[in-house]
Scaffold this motif. Structure first.
Motif, PDB file in Angstrom:
ATOM      1  N   VAL A  15      -6.601  -3.830   2.762  1.00 46.03           N
ATOM      2  CA  VAL A  15      -6.615  -3.826   2.075  1.00 46.03           C
ATOM      3  C   VAL A  15      -5.027  -3.647   0.884  1.00 46.03           C
ATOM      4  O   VAL A  15      -4.619  -4.100   0.462  1.00 46.03           O
ATOM      5  CB  VAL A  15      -7.859  -3.690   0.629  1.00 46.03           C
ATOM      6  N   ILE A  16      -4.659  -2.385   1.247  1.00 49.00           N
ATOM      7  CA  ILE A  16      -3.715  -1.864   0.895  1.00 49.00           C
ATOM      8  C   ILE A  16      -2.656  -1.035   1.998  1.00 49.00           C
ATOM      9  O   ILE A  16      -3.576  -0.157   2.916  1.00 49.00           O
ATOM     10  CB  ILE A  16      -3.558  -0.683  -0.607  1.00 49.00           C
ATOM     11  N   GLY A  17      -2.044  -0.771   1.921  1.00 52.75           N
ATOM     12  CA  GLY A  17      -0.975  -0.668   2.804  1.00 52.75           C
ATOM     13  C   GLY A  17      -0.975   1.055   3.446  1.00 52.75           C
ATOM     14  O   GLY A  17      -1.111   1.940   2.205  1.00 52.75           O
ATOM     15  N   GLU A  18      -1.152   1.423   4.798  1.00 49.56           N
ATOM     16  CA  GLU A  18      -0.981   2.414   4.802  1.00 49.56           C
ATOM     17  C   GLU A  18      -0.289   3.813   4.212  1.00 49.56           C
ATOM     18  O   GLU A  18      -0.556   5.035   4.371  1.00 49.56           O
ATOM     19  CB  GLU A  18      -0.182   2.940   6.564  1.00 49.56           C
ATOM     20  N   THR A  19       1.103   3.409   3.280  1.00 51.02           N
ATOM     21  CA  THR A  19       1.787   4.026   2.900  1.00 51.02           C
ATOM     22  C   THR A  19       1.698   3.663   1.480  1.00 51.02           C
ATOM     23  O   THR A  19       2.166   4.984   0.304  1.00 51.02           O
ATOM     24  CB  THR A  19       2.874   4.516   3.209  1.00 51.02           C
ATOM     25  N   ALA A  20       1.078   3.000   0.801  1.00 57.53           N
ATOM     26  CA  ALA A  20       0.372   2.369  -0.117  1.00 57.53           C
ATOM     27  C   ALA A  20      -0.096   3.323  -1.425  1.00 57.53           C
ATOM     28  O   ALA A  20      -1.280   3.168  -0.440  1.00 57.53           O
ATOM     29  CB  ALA A  20       0.720   1.392  -0.722  1.00 57.53           C
ATOM     30  N   THR A  21      -0.035   3.520  -2.867  1.00 55.98           N
ATOM     31  CA  THR A  21      -0.859   4.926  -3.081  1.00 55.98           C
ATOM     32  C   THR A  21      -1.785   3.660  -3.274  1.00 55.98           C
ATOM     33  O   THR A  21      -2.050   2.308  -3.556  1.00 55.98           O
ATOM     34  CB  THR A  21       0.043   5.136  -4.531  1.00 55.98           C
ATOM     35  N   VAL A  22      -3.083   3.899  -3.520  1.00 55.39           N
ATOM     36  CA  VAL A  22      -4.662   3.160  -4.968  1.00 55.39           C
ATOM     37  C   VAL A  22      -4.335   3.539  -5.436  1.00 55.39           C
ATOM     38  O   VAL A  22      -4.213   4.666  -5.961  1.00 55.39           O
ATOM     39  CB  VAL A  22      -5.862   3.428  -3.498  1.00 55.39           C
ATOM     40  N   THR A  23      -4.512   2.187  -6.183  1.00 53.94           N
ATOM     41  CA  THR A  23      -4.706   1.773  -7.695  1.00 53.94           C
ATOM     42  C   THR A  23      -6.593   0.958  -7.761  1.00 53.94           C
ATOM     43  O   THR A  23      -6.659   0.020  -7.316  1.00 53.94           O
ATOM     44  CB  THR A  23      -3.591   1.559  -7.984  1.00 53.94           C
ATOM     45  N   VAL A  24      -6.475   1.595  -9.259  1.00 53.65           N
ATOM     46  CA  VAL A  24      -7.874   0.780  -9.689  1.00 53.65           C
ATOM     47  C   VAL A  24      -7.294  -0.009 -10.120  1.00 53.65           C
ATOM     48  O   VAL A  24      -6.440  -0.591 -10.818  1.00 53.65           O
ATOM     49  CB  VAL A  24      -7.934   1.858 -11.415  1.00 53.65           C
ATOM     50  N   GLY A  25      -8.296  -1.720  -9.974  1.00 60.14           N
ATOM     51  CA  GLY A  25      -8.605  -3.088 -10.123  1.00 60.14           C
ATOM     52  C   GLY A  25      -8.822  -4.014  -9.285  1.00 60.14           C
ATOM     53  O   GLY A  25      -9.517  -3.074  -8.209  1.00 60.14           O
ATOM     54  N   ASP A  26      -9.303  -4.779  -9.483  1.00 57.92           N
ATOM     55  CA  ASP A  26      -9.853  -6.146  -9.120  1.00 57.92           C
ATOM     56  C   ASP A  26      -8.486  -6.977  -8.504  1.00 57.92           C
ATOM     57  O   ASP A  26      -7.265  -6.934  -9.169  1.00 57.92           O
ATOM     58  CB  ASP A  26     -10.459  -6.718 -10.493  1.00 57.92           C
ATOM     59  N   GLY A  27      -9.435  -7.613  -7.198  1.00 61.88           N
ATOM     60  CA  GLY A  27      -8.580  -8.362  -6.259  1.00 61.88           C
ATOM     61  C   GLY A  27      -7.090  -7.612  -5.667  1.00 61.88           C
ATOM     62  O   GLY A  27      -6.136  -8.358  -5.486  1.00 61.88           O
ATOM     63  N   LYS A  28      -7.750  -6.000  -5.339  1.00 68.42           N
ATOM     64  CA  LYS A  28      -6.679  -6.024  -4.161  1.00 68.42           C
ATOM     65  C   LYS A  28      -6.989  -6.737  -2.847  1.00 68.42           C
ATOM     66  O   LYS A  28      -5.821  -6.478  -2.062  1.00 68.42           O
ATOM     67  CB  LYS A  28      -7.218  -4.560  -3.895  1.00 68.42           C
TER      68      LYS A  28
END
Length: 130
Positions: A15-28
């Motif tokens: 869903v989100i790359g290993e070094t990217a920060t997870v952020t709130v939101g729909d449709g990741k």
């Protein structure tokens, strides 16, 4: 991955790359149900992160865009300082009224709570033919 003994399929979603920060939101992440999952039902949904949250419980929802419904009645959570949902104090609950999969259904991964310092997000869904 197909398990012929139990007739289950496991789908891994980055869903989100290993070094990217997870952020709130729909449709990741959006995901079309392939024909191999047609007429199956979801039996498990779990998630993992590369860098654990130091505060706040990352919470993930799976949404069926085609049917306009949340698939989980209780979202996937990952406890503080943990990397996966497998040992979470609150386990995800699949809404059995919304667990059917059909070829071409559009599914969406939503992040309802990101947690602090969380990076990289993977979601694993398991489906079974009934």
């Amino acid at each position: 991955i197909f398990d012929p003994l139990y007739r289950r399929r496991l789908v891994y979603l980055l869903v989100i790359g290993e070094t990217a920060t997870v952020t709130v939101g729909d449709g990741k992440l959006y995901f079309f149900v392939p024909r191999e999952l047609n007429n199956m039902v979801l039996i498990a949904v779990h998630a993992g992160v590369v860098t654990a949250s130091t505060s706040g419980l990352p919470t993930i929802q799976l949404y069926n865009v085609t049917d306009s419904v949340d698939i989980l009645s209780t979202g996937v959570t990952i406890d503080i300082n943990e990397r996966t949902s497998y040992t979470a104090a609150t386990q995800p609950v699949i809404n059995t009224a919304n667990d059917d999969l059909a070829t071409g259904d559009l599914l969406r991964v939503d992040v309802d709570v990101a947690g602090t310092g969380t990076k990289g997000l993977q979601v694993w869904i398991t489906a079974k033919r009934i």
